[in-house]
Structures are given as C-alpha cells and as structure tokens.
Design an enzyme around this catalytic site. Structure first.
Site, mmCIF file in Angstrom:
data_model
loop_
_atom_site.group_PDB
_atom_site.id
_atom_site.type_symbol
_atom_site.label_atom_id
_atom_site.label_comp_id
_atom_site.label_asym_id
_atom_site.label_seq_id
_atom_site.Cartn_x
_atom_site.Cartn_y
_atom_site.Cartn_z
ATOM 1 N N HIS A 65 57.999 17.508 54.657
ATOM 2 C CA HIS A 65 58.794 16.531 55.002
ATOM 3 C C HIS A 65 58.203 15.204 55.599
ATOM 4 O O HIS A 65 58.175 15.225 56.870
ATOM 5 C CB HIS A 65 60.190 17.091 55.752
ATOM 6 N N HIS A 67 58.175 10.554 55.354
ATOM 7 C CA HIS A 67 58.703 9.647 54.812
ATOM 8 C C HIS A 67 57.541 8.427 54.839
ATOM 9 O O HIS A 67 57.501 7.686 56.085
ATOM 10 C CB HIS A 67 60.168 9.003 55.495
ATOM 11 N N GLU A 213 71.578 17.201 61.172
ATOM 12 C CA GLU A 213 70.808 16.852 62.014
ATOM 13 C C GLU A 213 71.323 16.645 63.591
ATOM 14 O O GLU A 213 70.661 17.239 64.681
ATOM 15 C CB GLU A 213 69.974 15.694 61.514
#
Ligand code: BEZ
Ligand code: FE2
Length: 408
Positions: A65, A67, A213
């Site tokens: 994970h 970005h 989250e």
C-alpha cells in the site's frame, strides 16, 4: 543456476524457520535451500555467491500500500487530525501531483528497491505514475483508483476510471499487474462501487480499499454525523452518508485477492466479514499515528495474516518497510518485542503476498519466485534476537534479486 550463501536464512515460511550457515539454490525460481554442507553435496560445481559476515538471506519485502503520485509531499500536508489532513490534501493535491513528475517517482522507486522491497502495491488516482511502474524491475500491482461520491459526476468519473484501467491493462506483464482500488466507503458512490467491482470480477483483478481509518469516517458512515459532516456539507453539499460499513463490505462478495487498508475502527462483525471475504488487513501504523492518533488494536491483528504498508509520502516520511517495522515496534509498545518483530517481518513478506494475491512470493520456499534479498548486520547476533536486530539496524539491502536477476 546459482547458490547464494549467508550466515543465516530467514525463510518467512509457515513455521518461520531460521537456518544457520545456509544456502539458497535458484534460477528464476527457488530450486532448493538448506544448510551449506548439504547443499554443496547436492549441487556440486554450481557457482556460489558469498556474502559479507553476518548476512541474512530473506524473501524480498512486499509493500502492498503506497501512493506514488503523492511522493512530492514532505512538509506541505497537515498532520494531527484526519479532517485537517484531508482538507490539506484537497487544497494542495494539484500542486503536489504536478511536482511528482516521472523523474521524482523514478527516484522514489529506486530508493524503495535499495531498501529491499521487491514488490509494491501502488494506488494510482491519476495514472501519472504508470510509466515509472512499467519501467521498473520491481513487481508492481497497479491499483487504478475510483473516487467520487457525487451522483452528478458518476458518468464522467467512471469514464475516466475505465480509460485509466484499460491503459493499465494494455501494459500488463509478468511484473506489471493491473488491479482496482475503491478509495473508501465514504468517498465512492455505490453505483461506482458496483460497476468497478463487476469489472474486477469479469477481468479477475485484485481489489483494495481504505476502510474505517478514522473515528470521523465511522461516525459519518454510522450516523451521518461528526467531523465529516462539515466537510461533506462544504465540499460536496451532502448531509447524508451514502453507505454503511457493513453494506460496503458485503459488496465485495465473490471477489478474490481483497485487501482493506487501516481498519482501525472496525468492530468484530466487520473484521469477521473481512475474514469471510478472505480479505487481508493492511496495517499502516506510521500513517495512522500521523493522521488519526489511533491505530488497529494489535489483538485484532495477531491471530490473522496481516500485511504491513507504508501508505504514501502524503502520510509518511519514508517508503521503507524497515522504517515502518521500527515504528510498529514502538506503536505496539505492550507486545513482547521479539515476538512482534517476527510478526512484522512476516507481515512485510508473506502477508503482503497474500494481500496482493501473489501465491509464489514472500517466502524462501521451493518453487517460489527467486525474489531474494540479503541484509548485513554490523556484528554477530543470537538467533533469538536476529529479527529484532535486523529491524533495528537495516537501512538498505546488501543484495537484491528479482526473479533470480541481481538488481542491487
Ligand atoms: C469525493 O470525491 O466525493 C470525496 C473525496 C474525498 C473525500 C470524500 C469524498
Ligand atoms: Fe492510503
């Protein structure tokens, strides 16, 4: 065929076997492994690659994970509160994305490779990181992301998503694997969730999503209240959440290779639903520390196969899994440190492989891909402390092999 020899092999297999003075025999796959004396008898006249004293052979790390498109952030985004952070992302994202050109993303990927990560799962919102992900020798699971909760925008958002996904599918290869990301339950319209998941089913693609989250996300999904209400009113003219957490999860039924990032506020029912889906939790403790002051209870992780992720530089100062493991040691401060170390290394190897649906990666095991790294400790070490000391002392790998080819 060649043999790699080191003071230790940490297999990261089911039993977490550790071999002293060990060798791995490999070409593009792992052919065999074991103690030095046994291996040289079984494979005479095979070239041996020696390593420095106190080196350890282990499977390449897997970070499921990140970005990469947010790699330009250093100090711009605001930490300490989830809504403040989200507001700062919306304010600065155009600038940050523009700054993260191919050269910058290439540099970050090179840094990641130096640390010993050989497989990445990267969430792409725009497709601007695609060329770098195609060109790198790393294995990349490339998650084209859908985001947008406004019903008036559905057609345009879906068309843009389809174009990005089809571009990624066009470049599919052994080490560039297209996949789908649903941003989160609060930010994606149910119609878009349904359509993208049906594409995932049709094309047999892995799927990932952020899930529960922050407390603000939980309050919004449960009762359309809390810190997210203001945000939705101002930013999207919405006062009602469009999905509930459970409803969201149930839509993933029938899909393979699912992962859910964060899950900090997930309750038992939601965690069990993830188990039923055979989904993998991706734990990003540094990101959680920075944005929400919260993280998933370790009791919810320890009996599950979980993965460890760094998240992007939009919520971390590093994309190194070593750094992430070190931080996790301090974040889960009440756990026995040597047991926790082994769990974290497993999460950073075989756990990541499960999250990404890669059943031939993440372990030193016969028939597995020869994605192998070595790291070197500064001095001798007792077997009991080996993993902990490796986590404490490693910045970069000494050697990196991907499918048997030496990259570092
Ligand atoms: C949206 O595009 O609808 C959205 C984006 C970020 C957070 C919430 C909603
Ligand atoms: Fe993320």
């Amino acid at each position: 065929m060649k043999i790699l020899r080191a003071s230790w092999i940490v297999t990261c297999d089911e039993y977490f076997s550790i071999i002293e003075d060990g060798c791995v025999v490999f070409d593009t796959n792992i052919i065999d492994y074991g103690e030095f004396e046994d291996i040289i008898q079984k494979y005479p006249n095979t070239p041996i690659i020696e390593t420095a004293p106190n080196s350890i052979i282990l499977p390449g790390l897997i970070n499921p994970h990140v970005h990469l498109e947010f790699s330009a952030n250093k100090t711009t985004l605001k930490y300490g509160n989830f809504m403040t952070w989200l507001g700062s992302v919306i304010e600065h994202r155009a600038d940050l994305i523009e700054k993260a050109d191919t050269a910058l993303i290439d540099t970050e990927i090179k840094n990641i490779l130096q640390t010993g990560t050989t497989t990445l799962g990267t969430v792409s919102s725009y497709g601007f990181d695609m060329q770098s992900c195609i060109d790198t020798p790393l294995n990349v699971v490339y998650f084209s992301e859908i985001i947008g909760s406004n019903s008036g925008m559905i057609d345009a958002l879906f068309a843009d998503f389809q174009a990005r996904l089809s571009n990624a599918l066009h470049h599919k290869s052994d080490n560039f694997i297209p996949a789908i990301a649903i941003h989160s339950p609060y930010s994606v319209h149910p119609f878009l969730i349904r359509e993208t998941l049906s594409l995932a089913k049709e094309k047999n693609l892995s799927v990932t999503a952020h899930f529960l989250e922050s407390t603000e996300e939980k309050e919004w999904l449960e009762s359309s209240s809390g810190g997210m209400l203001e945000f939705f009113k101002n930013f999207l003219n919405q006062t009602q959440s469009i999905t509930k957490a459970e409803e969201f999860l149930k839509q993933f039924k029938g899909l393979k290779n699912l992962s859910f990032t964060h899950c900090c506020l997930a309750n038992n029912e939601e965690l069990e639903l993830i188990d039923e889906l055979n989904g993998t939790i991706i734990h990003c403790p540094t990101s959680n520390r920075f944005l929400t002051n919260n993280t998933i209870d370790y009791d919810n992780l320890k009996f599950r196969t979980f993965a460890l992720g760094t998240d992007g530089l939009s919520s971390n100062y590093s994309l190194s899994l070593w750094e992430e493991m070190r931080n996790a040691l301090f974040i889960h401060q009440h756990q026995n440190i040597t047991e926790l170390s082994a769990k974290l290394l497993k999460a950073s190897t075989s756990g990541g492989a499960k999250a990404l649906g890669m059943d031939k990666k993440g372990k030193i095991e016969k028939g597995f891909d020869a994605d192998i790294i070595t790291v070197t400790l500064p001095d001798i070490c007792d077997k009991q402390n080996l993993i902990l000391q490796m986590i404490l002392h490693t910045k970069n790998a000494s050697q990196v092999f991907i499918k048997g080819e030496q990259i570092v």
